[in-house]
Design a protein around this motif. Structure first.
Motif, PDB file in Angstrom:
ATOM      1  N   ASN B  15       0.714  -1.257   0.110  1.00 47.82           N
ATOM      2  CA  ASN B  15      -0.041   0.005   0.026  1.00 47.82           C
ATOM      3  C   ASN B  15       0.892   1.336   0.145  1.00 47.82           C
ATOM      4  OD1 ASN B  15      -2.293  -1.606   0.353  1.00 47.82           O
ATOM      5  ND2 ASN B  15      -1.655  -2.085   2.359  1.00 47.82           N
ATOM      6  N   THR B  16       0.326   2.348  -0.349  1.00 50.18           N
ATOM      7  CA  THR B  16       0.902   3.506  -0.417  1.00 50.18           C
ATOM      8  C   THR B  16       1.224   3.905   0.933  1.00 50.18           C
ATOM      9  OG1 THR B  16      -0.194   4.293  -2.525  1.00 50.18           O
ATOM     10  CG2 THR B  16       0.834   6.127  -1.203  1.00 50.18           C
ATOM     11  N   LYS B  17       2.394   4.317   1.200  1.00 54.31           N
ATOM     12  CA  LYS B  17       2.645   4.813   2.490  1.00 54.31           C
ATOM     13  C   LYS B  17       3.260   6.033   2.396  1.00 54.31           C
ATOM     14  CE  LYS B  17       3.825   0.414   4.924  1.00 54.31           C
ATOM     15  NZ  LYS B  17       3.727  -0.544   3.770  1.00 54.31           N
ATOM     16  N   HIS B  18       2.168   7.103   2.538  1.00 60.11           N
ATOM     17  CA  HIS B  18       2.619   8.541   2.745  1.00 60.11           C
ATOM     18  C   HIS B  18       3.216   9.170   3.892  1.00 60.11           C
ATOM     19  CE1 HIS B  18      -0.003   8.335  -0.669  1.00 60.11           C
ATOM     20  NE2 HIS B  18       0.720   8.985  -1.527  1.00 60.11           N
ATOM     21  N   LYS B  19       3.987  10.140   3.815  1.00 60.40           N
ATOM     22  CA  LYS B  19       4.363  10.829   5.293  1.00 60.40           C
ATOM     23  C   LYS B  19       3.846  12.355   5.086  1.00 60.40           C
ATOM     24  CE  LYS B  19       8.756   8.460   6.259  1.00 60.40           C
ATOM     25  NZ  LYS B  19       7.962   7.199   6.727  1.00 60.40           N
ATOM     26  N   ILE B 175     -18.069  17.774  16.504  1.00 58.29           N
ATOM     27  CA  ILE B 175     -17.153  19.061  16.155  1.00 58.29           C
ATOM     28  C   ILE B 175     -17.318  19.056  14.796  1.00 58.29           C
ATOM     29  CG2 ILE B 175     -14.943  19.934  16.394  1.00 58.29           C
ATOM     30  CD1 ILE B 175     -14.005  17.783  18.414  1.00 58.29           C
ATOM     31  N   ILE B 176     -17.454  20.603  14.301  1.00 59.55           N
ATOM     32  CA  ILE B 176     -17.499  20.760  12.765  1.00 59.55           C
ATOM     33  C   ILE B 176     -16.323  21.707  12.641  1.00 59.55           C
ATOM     34  CG2 ILE B 176     -18.602  22.071  10.867  1.00 59.55           C
ATOM     35  CD1 ILE B 176     -20.540  19.849  13.481  1.00 59.55           C
ATOM     36  N   GLU B 177     -15.247  21.231  12.072  1.00 60.29           N
ATOM     37  CA  GLU B 177     -14.151  21.990  11.792  1.00 60.29           C
ATOM     38  C   GLU B 177     -13.752  22.018  10.475  1.00 60.29           C
ATOM     39  OE1 GLU B 177     -11.737  20.011  14.674  1.00 60.29           O
ATOM     40  OE2 GLU B 177     -10.901  18.586  13.211  1.00 60.29           O
ATOM     41  N   THR B 178     -13.035  23.005   9.940  1.00 55.24           N
ATOM     42  CA  THR B 178     -12.738  23.396   8.551  1.00 55.24           C
ATOM     43  C   THR B 178     -11.252  22.457   8.458  1.00 55.24           C
ATOM     44  OG1 THR B 178     -11.089  25.198   9.125  1.00 55.24           O
ATOM     45  CG2 THR B 178     -13.433  25.739   8.449  1.00 55.24           C
ATOM     46  N   ALA B 179     -11.243  21.960   7.026  1.00 57.84           N
ATOM     47  CA  ALA B 179     -10.193  21.137   6.692  1.00 57.84           C
ATOM     48  C   ALA B 179      -9.751  21.670   5.448  1.00 57.84           C
ATOM     49  CB  ALA B 179     -10.797  19.783   6.637  1.00 57.84           C
ATOM     50  N   PRO B 180      -8.885  22.582   5.316  1.00 60.17           N
ATOM     51  CA  PRO B 180      -8.757  23.521   3.973  1.00 60.17           C
ATOM     52  C   PRO B 180      -7.472  22.326   3.230  1.00 60.17           C
ATOM     53  CG  PRO B 180      -7.877  24.711   5.514  1.00 60.17           C
ATOM     54  CD  PRO B 180      -8.542  23.563   6.423  1.00 60.17           C
ATOM     55  N   LEU B 181      -6.612  21.664   3.991  1.00 60.22           N
ATOM     56  CA  LEU B 181      -5.379  21.458   3.300  1.00 60.22           C
ATOM     57  C   LEU B 181      -5.638  19.760   2.789  1.00 60.22           C
ATOM     58  CD1 LEU B 181      -2.669  22.991   5.343  1.00 60.22           C
ATOM     59  CD2 LEU B 181      -3.918  23.746   3.315  1.00 60.22           C
ATOM     60  N   GLU B 182      -6.634  18.986   3.479  1.00 57.42           N
ATOM     61  CA  GLU B 182      -6.288  17.699   3.246  1.00 57.42           C
ATOM     62  C   GLU B 182      -6.909  17.413   1.798  1.00 57.42           C
ATOM     63  OE1 GLU B 182      -7.494  18.933   5.855  1.00 57.42           O
ATOM     64  OE2 GLU B 182      -6.971  17.520   7.566  1.00 57.42           O
ATOM     65  N   GLU B 183      -6.535  16.264   1.099  1.00 56.43           N
ATOM     66  CA  GLU B 183      -6.869  15.967   0.128  1.00 56.43           C
ATOM     67  C   GLU B 183      -8.436  15.600   0.029  1.00 56.43           C
ATOM     68  OE1 GLU B 183      -5.045  14.926  -2.757  1.00 56.43           O
ATOM     69  OE2 GLU B 183      -3.043  15.109  -1.907  1.00 56.43           O
ATOM     70  N   THR B 184      -9.107  15.643  -1.099  1.00 62.49           N
ATOM     71  CA  THR B 184     -10.502  15.390  -1.437  1.00 62.49           C
ATOM     72  C   THR B 184     -10.796  13.943  -1.744  1.00 62.49           C
ATOM     73  OG1 THR B 184     -10.765  17.578  -1.936  1.00 62.49           O
ATOM     74  CG2 THR B 184     -12.485  16.158  -2.506  1.00 62.49           C
ATOM     75  N   ASN B 185      -9.819  13.380  -2.621  1.00 61.08           N
ATOM     76  CA  ASN B 185      -9.846  12.207  -3.103  1.00 61.08           C
ATOM     77  C   ASN B 185      -9.831  11.039  -1.953  1.00 61.08           C
ATOM     78  OD1 ASN B 185     -10.646  13.077  -5.671  1.00 61.08           O
ATOM     79  ND2 ASN B 185      -8.498  12.844  -6.328  1.00 61.08           N
ATOM     80  N   THR B 186     -10.599  10.008  -2.188  1.00 62.46           N
ATOM     81  CA  THR B 186     -10.774   9.167  -0.897  1.00 62.46           C
ATOM     82  C   THR B 186      -9.441   8.356  -0.354  1.00 62.46           C
ATOM     83  OG1 THR B 186     -13.265   8.711  -0.997  1.00 62.46           O
ATOM     84  CG2 THR B 186     -11.823   6.781  -0.217  1.00 62.46           C
ATOM     85  N   HIS B 188      -6.339   9.210  -0.438  1.00 64.06           N
ATOM     86  CA  HIS B 188      -5.559   9.764   0.400  1.00 64.06           C
ATOM     87  C   HIS B 188      -6.368  10.382   1.696  1.00 64.06           C
ATOM     88  CE1 HIS B 188      -2.366  10.779  -2.974  1.00 64.06           C
ATOM     89  NE2 HIS B 188      -2.274   9.677  -2.331  1.00 64.06           N
ATOM     90  N   LEU B 189      -7.526  10.916   1.405  1.00 58.21           N
ATOM     91  CA  LEU B 189      -7.999  11.640   2.602  1.00 58.21           C
ATOM     92  C   LEU B 189      -8.153  10.504   3.705  1.00 58.21           C
ATOM     93  CD1 LEU B 189      -9.762  14.103   3.544  1.00 58.21           C
ATOM     94  CD2 LEU B 189     -11.897  13.256   2.520  1.00 58.21           C
ATOM     95  N   ASN B 190      -8.650   9.232   3.335  1.00 59.77           N
ATOM     96  CA  ASN B 190      -8.957   8.208   4.440  1.00 59.77           C
ATOM     97  C   ASN B 190      -7.714   7.951   5.295  1.00 59.77           C
ATOM     98  OD1 ASN B 190     -11.670   7.815   4.134  1.00 59.77           O
ATOM     99  ND2 ASN B 190     -11.361   6.118   3.023  1.00 59.77           N
ATOM    100  N   THR B 412     -11.812   6.454  -5.932  1.00 64.06           N
ATOM    101  CA  THR B 412     -11.221   7.507  -5.128  1.00 64.06           C
ATOM    102  C   THR B 412     -11.790   8.908  -5.625  1.00 64.06           C
ATOM    103  OG1 THR B 412      -8.856   8.341  -4.343  1.00 64.06           O
ATOM    104  CG2 THR B 412      -9.151   7.974  -6.814  1.00 64.06           C
ATOM    105  N   TYR B 413     -12.205   8.880  -6.910  1.00 66.75           N
ATOM    106  CA  TYR B 413     -12.994  10.094  -7.165  1.00 66.75           C
ATOM    107  C   TYR B 413     -14.365  10.160  -6.728  1.00 66.75           C
ATOM    108  CZ  TYR B 413      -9.373  11.120 -10.939  1.00 66.75           C
ATOM    109  OH  TYR B 413      -8.292  11.185 -11.611  1.00 66.75           O
ATOM    110  N   GLY B 414     -14.547   9.260  -6.032  1.00 66.77           N
ATOM    111  CA  GLY B 414     -16.111   9.268  -5.601  1.00 66.77           C
ATOM    112  C   GLY B 414     -17.134   8.941  -6.352  1.00 66.77           C
ATOM    113  N   LEU B 415     -16.875   8.128  -7.577  1.00 68.53           N
ATOM    114  CA  LEU B 415     -17.869   7.770  -8.490  1.00 68.53           C
ATOM    115  C   LEU B 415     -18.359   6.513  -8.313  1.00 68.53           C
ATOM    116  CD1 LEU B 415     -15.820   9.216 -11.649  1.00 68.53           C
ATOM    117  CD2 LEU B 415     -17.770  10.341 -10.450  1.00 68.53           C
ATOM    118  N   ASP B 416     -19.832   6.589  -8.725  1.00 70.65           N
ATOM    119  CA  ASP B 416     -20.551   5.096  -8.603  1.00 70.65           C
ATOM    120  C   ASP B 416     -20.131   4.392  -9.825  1.00 70.65           C
ATOM    121  OD1 ASP B 416     -22.127   3.025  -8.323  1.00 70.65           O
ATOM    122  OD2 ASP B 416     -23.894   4.341  -9.339  1.00 70.65           O
TER     123      ASP B 416
END
Lengths: 66, 774
Positions: B15-19, B175-186, B188-190, B412-416
């Protein structure tokens, strides 16, 4: 010389087993219940039990899928 | 460890192991609003409260679940319908501020003793259909939401900036908090959020976090799915399952929700606090053994998941190829399940919820991405399941590695995958006929089999490409049909007949031409053509067990009630009839798997402590099923015209299709329509096709008549107030509304049966307004 398979008339083949019939009908789905003249044929006996002439065979495909 | 098994250390999951710079990501967060709640305890499967969040007004509150709500709506999808009825308007559309995204559980959801007990049900007003769409999904989120304290989560309004919603079951805090820097695609975001919100930097701690996300594709299309994560402690990766249908992910992104996170303190075998844990354990153990001992001789789900269906569907002429023109194909063996088995990681269990021995969530680890923004990365691909593989067939792409790439990017793009694949197959057919071409497709050569063009289209959708075709194509078949017809490109009839959508939703992946009951299983449905109401092809087309309209109507009543029931309770459908007890053949009605039906009676009884019969389970479903149809009517749909299906699902649209199965169709003309052989010989193909067209259209209308009658609806498909009262659904506003609609239909002459009944044939009732005699 014919049999009924799922209400359709098909030729009777001498010495044909349940397994052979399933192959001939291209019934490859594994989850089936087979009855000959309303009597259930256990799955383990598919290779042994022969289809009699004039018999009514039900090959009940179970419902499957996502 | 079992002899011959490899230890996890010896497995290359790859699996991808990002830092990620977590400090930077977290520092950019700003709390928008929050809410503290008292942690509760689950009692007999229910927490007895739901959580409401409004992102426009920054409001969070708890809503009580009353005994009446449980009695009438049971849980899961039923609770979702109740919450939506209380909150939206009949004019609400998918992007209206008041539209809600509802995630629900169900009283049996979260059980670890019985296989397949981790399903969540998600509901919203769909961008594709303008009515409520429900979609079920595995993963840990639903059970964790309940163990964090809530039977359902209801999100209304829209945030101003991208936010993450965190339901912290450890601290009793939302808690509802802004998250501007995280990725959107699943994918990575997960990774980011699972690690960020775990209480400790350990796998066990990460396993107590679950994330709902979508992706960039969902932002720019109507095909957005929701990805529900479950952290795989052996692979050390957050894996995902999808609530795919109806554009739920598009609603998530329209609300500017990047993700919803829930975390729990602990999960145990008694987290649901069942009324009778001993009985529950007993029936669960029995089914676990059955799956363990018999699956390998039956569907082999534990080895290849639902992909085992590919070769079966191909053999029975049911695998959609080239936009459902055909049901099998010479190249199909290239994508049979053994081709994917080679790639699946073996030995590691693949359940999407704890305790599921069915373990059908197969995975390809260490897959190297071949195109797009993640080219060269090694990733885990969750799947492919049958439907995704069949999308390859439908687009005439017969390469397992390409299907894995399609699977990965859609996720990852969130498409059915289903809507994406079915829609593109339609665009390809239009391309073949010259109705679409390279210029009209923004320079894409979308011909059958062009795998590169398909991926390019998907990447361009995710990038937000502003080409006219990309923009319309990403909104699905219905919008493309309108666009083609508006531009005068092609014959409208061909366009309408070939595009496989109904109610605005794309078909799932089965050819239904020879099964009238399954045509109803797709068309006479609540949300649109998804096979999760009824899958009757074998029973109808192969077993010949439901020959009459009345028989088919009974099946289209009974089986949807079971599927609905799983959605009310938070259960997976597969352990119902994709595995059968050894003695099932000897029972009176093996297709209904009586032993498993009894299991469900005992299961709900053991959980809730209530006295329940098999008939009670059906009643629970019938209440919610009719309520949902009534809500469809309330939203301006839910009539006979809305249950229309394209002719491609009934019969051959083109000469080529007819000729490819000429013997079958000629025989049909003789046996069903009563033509003599000589008459058939004299007819040209167009005459034969026209005759078949008219006959099959009429058959479908007769089926609709029989089904509406069986369901207690008017001939125009409206649930009658009398039926609703019989079911105990006495909401006076709804009853009055339904009566007004029926009166208007009456004045418009719409309360008449739709079939053309010849001499010797009869409609389901001589009196069309039969319900008035009740």
């Amino acid at each position: 010389m014919s049999i009924e398979v799922n209400s359709k008339v098909v030729d009777w083949v001498e010495n044909e087993t349940v397994k052979d019939l399933l192959k001939r009908m291209r019934y490859t789905f594994p989850l089936v219940v087979v009855k000959i003249n309303d009597k259930v044929v256990p799955r383990k006996d598919f290779s042994e039990v022969k289809i009699p002439d004039n018999s009514k065979v039900a090959v009940i495909h179970m419902i499957s899928g996502g | 460890m079992v002899e011959g098994q490899l230890s996890i250390e010896e497995y290359e999951t790859g699996n991808t192991k990002h830092k990620w710079d977590y400090k930077k990501l977290k520092l950019a967060h700003r709390v928008v609003f929050e809410y503290n709640y008292k942690k509760g305890k689950v009692q007999a499967g229910y927490t007895n409260r739901t959580l409401y969040i409004n992102l426009t007004t920054n409001e969070i509150k708890e809503k009580k679940v009353t005994e009446e709500m449980k009695e009438k709506f049971t849980g899961g999808r039923g609770f979702g319908l109740k919450l939506l009825w209380d909150s939206i308007k009949h004019t609400t559309r998918w992007n209206s501020d008041e539209n809600e995204l509802v995630i629900t559980t169900g009283p049996l959801c979260g059980t670890t003793q019985y296989p397949g007990s981790g399903k969540s049900l998600c509901l919203t007003v769909s961008p594709s259909t303008d009515i409520i769409c429900d979609s079920n999904v595995g993963g840990f989120f639903g059970p964790y939401l309940k163990f964090a304290g809530f039977d359902a989560l209801e999100i209304q309004g829209k945030a101003k900036y991208d936010v993450v919603i965190v339901i912290d079951g450890e601290k009793g805090k939302v808690i509802i908090e802004t998250a501007p820097l995280e990725e959107t695609n699943t994918h990575h975001l997960n990774e980011q959020l699972t690690k960020m919100y775990a209480s400790e930097d350990t796998d066990k701690s990460r396993q107590k976090v679950s994330v709902i996300s979508s992706g960039k594709g969902a932002e720019n299309s109507y095909w957005g799915c929701l990805n529900f994560s479950f952290y795989d402690i052996r692979r050390k990766v957050p894996r995902i399952k999808q609530a795919g249908r109806g554009g739920l992910g598009s609603v998530l992104r329209d609300k500017k929700i990047k993700a919803i996170v829930t975390k729990v303190e602990k999960v145990s075998g008694i987290s649901n606090n069942p009324a009778d844990p001993i009985t529950l354990a007993k029936i669960g153990t029995k089914l676990h053994r059955e799956v363990r001992d018999l699956d390998r001789y039956q569907c082999n789900m534990r080895a290849v998941g639902t992909a085992h269906l590919v070769e079966i569907m191909d053999e029975y002429d049911l695998l959609p190829t080239e936009n459902y023109r055909f049901g099998n194909f010479p190249k199909a063996s290239k994508i049979y399940s053994p081709e994917f088995y080679k790639h699946f990681t073996k030995i590691i269990p693949d359940g999407c919820w704890h305790g599921c021995t069915m373990a059908c969530s197969k995975t390809v680890d260490g897959f190297t991405v071949m195109t797009g923004p993640y080219k060269g990365q090694k990733v885990t691909v969750d799947g492919p399941e049958y439907e995704t593989v069949a999308c390859g067939a439908n687009m005439s792409i017969w390469d397992p590695l390409w299907i894995l790439e399609f699977n990965f990017y859609c996720d990852t793009y969130g498409l059915d995958t289903i809507s994406t694949g079915t829609a593109i197959a339609f665009y390809m057919e239009m391309y073949e006929y010259g109705i679409l071409n390279k210029e009209r497709c923004n320079n894409l050569e979308l011909c059958f089999g062009n795998s590169e063009a398909v991926l390019e289209l998907i990447h361009r959708i995710a990038r937000g490409d502003d080409g006219e075709f990309i923009n319309v194509a990403s909104k699905g078949i219905r919008r493309v049909k309108n666009w083609l017809i508006k531009n005068g490109w092609g014959e409208p009839n061909i366009i309408e007949d070939c595009g496989m959508e109904s109610k605005g939703l794309e078909y799932s992946e089965y050819v239904t031409k020879e099964s009238l009951a399954m045509q109803g299983g797709y068309g006479l449905t609540l949300k649109g053509p998804q096979h999760d109401e009824a899958w009757l092809i074998f029973m109808d087309m192969v077993n010949n067990a439901i020959p009459t309209f009345k028989d088919k109507a009974e099946a289209l009543h009974y089986f949807p009630m079971w599927r609905t029931w799983f959605g009310l309770n938070g259960l997976c459908k597969l352990p119902w009839n994709d595995i059968e007890p050894a003695n099932n053949a000897e029972t009176d009605d093996p297709t209904k798997v009586p032993e498993h039906v009894q299991n469900y009676v005992d299961y709900q009884k053991a959980m809730t402590g209530k006295k329940i019969t098999k008939e009670d389970l059906i009643l629970q479903s019938e209440r919610c099923y009719n309520w949902q149809r009534a809500m469809n009517v309330w939203m301006g749909r839910g009539r006979r015209k809305d249950d229309w299906i394209p002719y491609r699902s009934m019969g051959p649209v083109t000469e080529m299709e007819y000729l490819s199965r000429k013997d079958r169709y000629d025989k049909y003309l003789a046996e069903k329509i009563g033509l003599f052989e000589k008459e058939i010989e004299k007819m040209n193909i167009n005459e034969k096709m026209k005759l078949l067209y008219n006959f099959r259209q009429d058959q479908y209308q007769k089926l609709a008549d029989a089904v509406y009658f069986r369901r207690g609806w008017t001939p125009n498909g409206v649930p009658t107030p009398q039926k609703m009262k019989q079911l105990g659904m006495n909401d006076h506003i709804m009853l009055k509304f339904l009566q007004d609609v029926i009166d208007k239909d009456d004045k418009a002459g719409l309360n008449v049966w739709g079939g053309k009944y010849r001499k010797g044939e009869e409609p389901p009732s001589i009196q069309p307004k039969y319900w008035e005699k009740w």
